[in-house]
Design a protein around this motif. Structure first.
Motif, PDB file in Angstrom:
ATOM      1  N   VAL A   1      42.083  59.113  77.248  1.00  0.00           N
ATOM      2  CA  VAL A   1      42.949  60.280  77.048  1.00  0.00           C
ATOM      3  C   VAL A   1      44.289  59.751  76.564  1.00  0.00           C
ATOM      4  O   VAL A   1      45.183  59.443  77.351  1.00  0.00           O
ATOM      5  CB  VAL A   1      43.114  61.094  78.341  1.00  0.00           C
ATOM      6  CG1 VAL A   1      43.954  62.344  78.060  1.00  0.00           C
ATOM      7  CG2 VAL A   1      41.763  61.495  78.908  1.00  0.00           C
ATOM      8  N   THR A   2      44.409  59.611  75.254  1.00  0.00           N
ATOM      9  CA  THR A   2      45.632  59.084  74.675  1.00  0.00           C
ATOM     10  C   THR A   2      46.699  60.166  74.591  1.00  0.00           C
ATOM     11  O   THR A   2      46.424  61.355  74.798  1.00  0.00           O
ATOM     12  CB  THR A   2      45.342  58.542  73.269  1.00  0.00           C
ATOM     13  OG1 THR A   2      44.863  59.620  72.453  1.00  0.00           O
ATOM     14  CG2 THR A   2      44.288  57.444  73.310  1.00  0.00           C
ATOM     15  N   ARG A   3      47.907  59.757  74.266  1.00  0.00           N
ATOM     16  CA  ARG A   3      48.994  60.733  74.158  1.00  0.00           C
ATOM     17  C   ARG A   3      48.739  61.783  73.073  1.00  0.00           C
ATOM     18  O   ARG A   3      48.962  62.972  73.297  1.00  0.00           O
ATOM     19  CB  ARG A   3      50.313  60.007  73.903  1.00  0.00           C
ATOM     20  CG  ARG A   3      50.830  59.244  75.128  1.00  0.00           C
ATOM     21  CD  ARG A   3      52.182  58.605  74.850  1.00  0.00           C
ATOM     22  NE  ARG A   3      52.679  57.898  76.034  1.00  0.00           N
ATOM     23  CZ  ARG A   3      53.819  57.240  76.075  1.00  0.00           C
ATOM     24  NH1 ARG A   3      54.593  57.182  74.972  1.00  0.00           N
ATOM     25  NH2 ARG A   3      54.205  56.641  77.177  1.00  0.00           N
ATOM     26  N   PRO A   4      48.273  61.363  71.873  1.00  0.00           N
ATOM     27  CA  PRO A   4      47.974  62.395  70.860  1.00  0.00           C
ATOM     28  C   PRO A   4      46.908  63.378  71.331  1.00  0.00           C
ATOM     29  O   PRO A   4      46.996  64.573  71.062  1.00  0.00           O
ATOM     30  CB  PRO A   4      47.491  61.573  69.659  1.00  0.00           C
ATOM     31  CG  PRO A   4      48.118  60.237  69.838  1.00  0.00           C
ATOM     32  CD  PRO A   4      48.142  60.001  71.323  1.00  0.00           C
ATOM     33  N   LYS A   5      45.896  62.879  72.027  1.00  0.00           N
ATOM     34  CA  LYS A   5      44.845  63.766  72.507  1.00  0.00           C
ATOM     35  C   LYS A   5      45.375  64.729  73.562  1.00  0.00           C
ATOM     36  O   LYS A   5      45.123  65.936  73.503  1.00  0.00           O
ATOM     37  CB  LYS A   5      43.689  62.947  73.085  1.00  0.00           C
ATOM     38  CG  LYS A   5      42.494  63.800  73.494  1.00  0.00           C
ATOM     39  CD  LYS A   5      41.327  62.928  73.890  1.00  0.00           C
ATOM     40  CE  LYS A   5      40.078  63.763  74.149  1.00  0.00           C
ATOM     41  NZ  LYS A   5      38.905  62.949  74.450  1.00  0.00           N
ATOM     42  N   ALA A   6      46.121  64.199  74.526  1.00  0.00           N
ATOM     43  CA  ALA A   6      46.694  65.050  75.565  1.00  0.00           C
ATOM     44  C   ALA A   6      47.658  66.067  74.958  1.00  0.00           C
ATOM     45  O   ALA A   6      47.649  67.251  75.335  1.00  0.00           O
ATOM     46  CB  ALA A   6      47.409  64.196  76.608  1.00  0.00           C
ATOM     47  N   GLY A   7      48.467  65.613  73.999  1.00  0.00           N
ATOM     48  CA  GLY A   7      49.403  66.523  73.345  1.00  0.00           C
ATOM     49  C   GLY A   7      48.694  67.609  72.570  1.00  0.00           C
ATOM     50  O   GLY A   7      49.097  68.785  72.595  1.00  0.00           O
ATOM     51  N   GLY A   8      47.615  67.251  71.867  1.00  0.00           N
ATOM     52  CA  GLY A   8      46.858  68.241  71.107  1.00  0.00           C
ATOM     53  C   GLY A   8      46.236  69.291  72.007  1.00  0.00           C
ATOM     54  O   GLY A   8      46.203  70.478  71.674  1.00  0.00           O
ATOM     55  N   ILE A   9      45.735  68.865  73.170  1.00  0.00           N
ATOM     56  CA  ILE A   9      45.141  69.804  74.118  1.00  0.00           C
ATOM     57  C   ILE A   9      46.190  70.776  74.635  1.00  0.00           C
ATOM     58  O   ILE A   9      45.955  71.988  74.724  1.00  0.00           O
ATOM     59  CB  ILE A   9      44.493  69.035  75.280  1.00  0.00           C
ATOM     60  CG1 ILE A   9      43.271  68.265  74.772  1.00  0.00           C
ATOM     61  CG2 ILE A   9      44.099  69.985  76.409  1.00  0.00           C
ATOM     62  CD1 ILE A   9      42.724  67.291  75.779  1.00  0.00           C
ATOM     63  N   VAL A  10      47.369  70.254  74.968  1.00  0.00           N
ATOM     64  CA  VAL A  10      48.444  71.119  75.463  1.00  0.00           C
ATOM     65  C   VAL A  10      48.857  72.111  74.380  1.00  0.00           C
ATOM     66  O   VAL A  10      49.038  73.315  74.645  1.00  0.00           O
ATOM     67  CB  VAL A  10      49.647  70.275  75.915  1.00  0.00           C
ATOM     68  CG1 VAL A  10      50.845  71.176  76.221  1.00  0.00           C
ATOM     69  CG2 VAL A  10      49.286  69.449  77.140  1.00  0.00           C
ATOM     70  N   ILE A  11      48.992  71.635  73.151  1.00  0.00           N
ATOM     71  CA  ILE A  11      49.388  72.514  72.043  1.00  0.00           C
ATOM     72  C   ILE A  11      48.349  73.619  71.830  1.00  0.00           C
ATOM     73  O   ILE A  11      48.689  74.800  71.683  1.00  0.00           O
ATOM     74  CB  ILE A  11      49.563  71.691  70.750  1.00  0.00           C
ATOM     75  CG1 ILE A  11      50.791  70.784  70.871  1.00  0.00           C
ATOM     76  CG2 ILE A  11      49.698  72.607  69.537  1.00  0.00           C
ATOM     77  CD1 ILE A  11      50.921  69.777  69.733  1.00  0.00           C
ATOM     78  N   ALA A  12      47.068  73.233  71.822  1.00  0.00           N
ATOM     79  CA  ALA A  12      46.007  74.224  71.617  1.00  0.00           C
ATOM     80  C   ALA A  12      45.973  75.228  72.766  1.00  0.00           C
ATOM     81  O   ALA A  12      45.739  76.430  72.548  1.00  0.00           O
ATOM     82  CB  ALA A  12      44.666  73.521  71.481  1.00  0.00           C
ATOM     83  N   ALA A  13      46.203  74.756  73.990  1.00  0.00           N
ATOM     84  CA  ALA A  13      46.217  75.664  75.142  1.00  0.00           C
ATOM     85  C   ALA A  13      47.368  76.657  75.039  1.00  0.00           C
ATOM     86  O   ALA A  13      47.203  77.854  75.331  1.00  0.00           O
ATOM     87  CB  ALA A  13      46.318  74.864  76.439  1.00  0.00           C
ATOM     88  N   VAL A  14      48.538  76.181  74.614  1.00  0.00           N
ATOM     89  CA  VAL A  14      49.691  77.073  74.439  1.00  0.00           C
ATOM     90  C   VAL A  14      49.386  78.128  73.369  1.00  0.00           C
ATOM     91  O   VAL A  14      49.681  79.318  73.532  1.00  0.00           O
ATOM     92  CB  VAL A  14      50.942  76.265  74.060  1.00  0.00           C
ATOM     93  CG1 VAL A  14      52.079  77.188  73.620  1.00  0.00           C
ATOM     94  CG2 VAL A  14      51.395  75.401  75.237  1.00  0.00           C
TER      95      VAL A  14
END
Length: 319
Positions: A121-134
């Protein structure tokens, strides 16, 4: 991995999200003439039959090792748990509460992928998940009254949370089966394994309601609902979902779940003339950005992992 195949995995999960786009509405509507667990059984039975015919028509030889059959039964258990809790939860909740499935499933899948499969779970992956959830929350807020999420049936909400976790489990524990056999084989025999489990639940439901199988109406509406849920939302969508797992991690595939409300609302506007507000447009762009970020990051990581595997194979051969 070639430039095309690098992102080709996206077509499967994206198509699955499209087929699931109208599933909440169709299933909720179908419960007016078929009880939830019974509809779940009919859906999976029809879907399993369609997938089995697909295996036969393609001439694919399964060649499943006897030692692997428990894995297929286990996947069937995840399927049965998903369908039972999803349909019962849908019956007890409203549309805004039903959106919990969309938000929680990718989160559970990424967490399980990291803990069970050791996926990074890299930073880009975690960030992308948060962005998509928002972005998903923005879309849902424009379509539903979010204050109703806290209202209504708590048991129904709990069932939807369990359904989200169960589908994440079906995704994560399906990785090894899909990659050893194929997406079609894994989807087919896990669905077939789930059918008798849901048959038992349907029988109990009908007994509790004091109804027999003959009480299920055979009308144009019931046939359409069963056909859509069984052929499109089950047979086709589950195969396409697993197809993505042939290429990339479970967490990456699960992120495409965020696209389900985007596709569903878009189809409603296109086919039914429903209104799209500015929040939907903004939220959709945010979701697409988050999904793109995750898919790009994981495609790069898949390339590196494949190179590492090839290097290891060469070393093993030299030894």
């Amino acid at each position: 991995m070639s430039g095309f195949r690098r992102y080709a995995f996206a077509f499967g999960p994206l198509a699955a999200a499209a087929l699931w786009g109208g599933m909440y509405v169709v299933s909720k509507w179908s419960f007016t003439f078929v009880p939830p667990a019974t509809m779940g059984f009919l859906r999976v039975a029809l879907g399993g039959l369609a997938l089995w015919l697909g295996v036969r028509l393609t001439g694919r030889r399964t060649g499943i090792d006897r030692a692997d059959w428990p894995a297929f039964v286990g996947l069937g258990g995840w399927v049965a748990l998903t369908i039972a809790t999803q349909f019962l939860g849908t019956e007890l909740t409203n549309a805004s509460q039903g959106s919990l499935l969309t938000v929680l499933t990718p989160v559970f899948a990424v967490a399980l992928g990291a803990s069970v499969l050791g996926e990074r779970v890299t930073r880009p992956k975690a960030g992308g998940i948060v962005i998509a959830a928002v972005g998903t929350v923005i879309i849902i807020a424009g379509q539903y009254d979010l204050t109703t999420i806290a209202a209504g049936n708590a048991a129904g909400v709990g069932l939807l949370v369990v359904a989200s976790f169960a589908w994440a489990g079906y995704t994560v524990w399906g990785v090894s089966v899909v990659r050893k056999y194929s997406a079609l084989t894994a989807a087919t025999y896990s669905t077939i394994a789930a059918t008798p489990m849901l048959a038992v639940l349907a029988a109990v439901e009908l007994a509790v309601l004091g109804r027999g199988i003959a009480s299920i109406p055979v009308t144009a509406e019931s046939i359409f609902a069963t056909a859509y849920l069984g052929l499109a939302a089950t047979a086709a969508a589950w195969y396409l979902w697993y197809k993505g797992l042939e290429f990339v991690s479970a967490g990456t595939v699960a992120v495409f779940f965020f696209l389900q409300p985007v596709v569903g609302i878009s189809l409603g506007a296109l086919l039914l003339g429903e209104r799209i507000d500015p929040g939907f447009v903004v939220g959709s762009l945010v979701v697409v950005g988050g999904v793109w970020l995750v898919s790009r990051e994981r495609a790069d990581d898949t390339d590196h992992q494949q190179h590492g595997n090839d290097h290891q194979k060469r070393n093993d051969t030299n030894q």
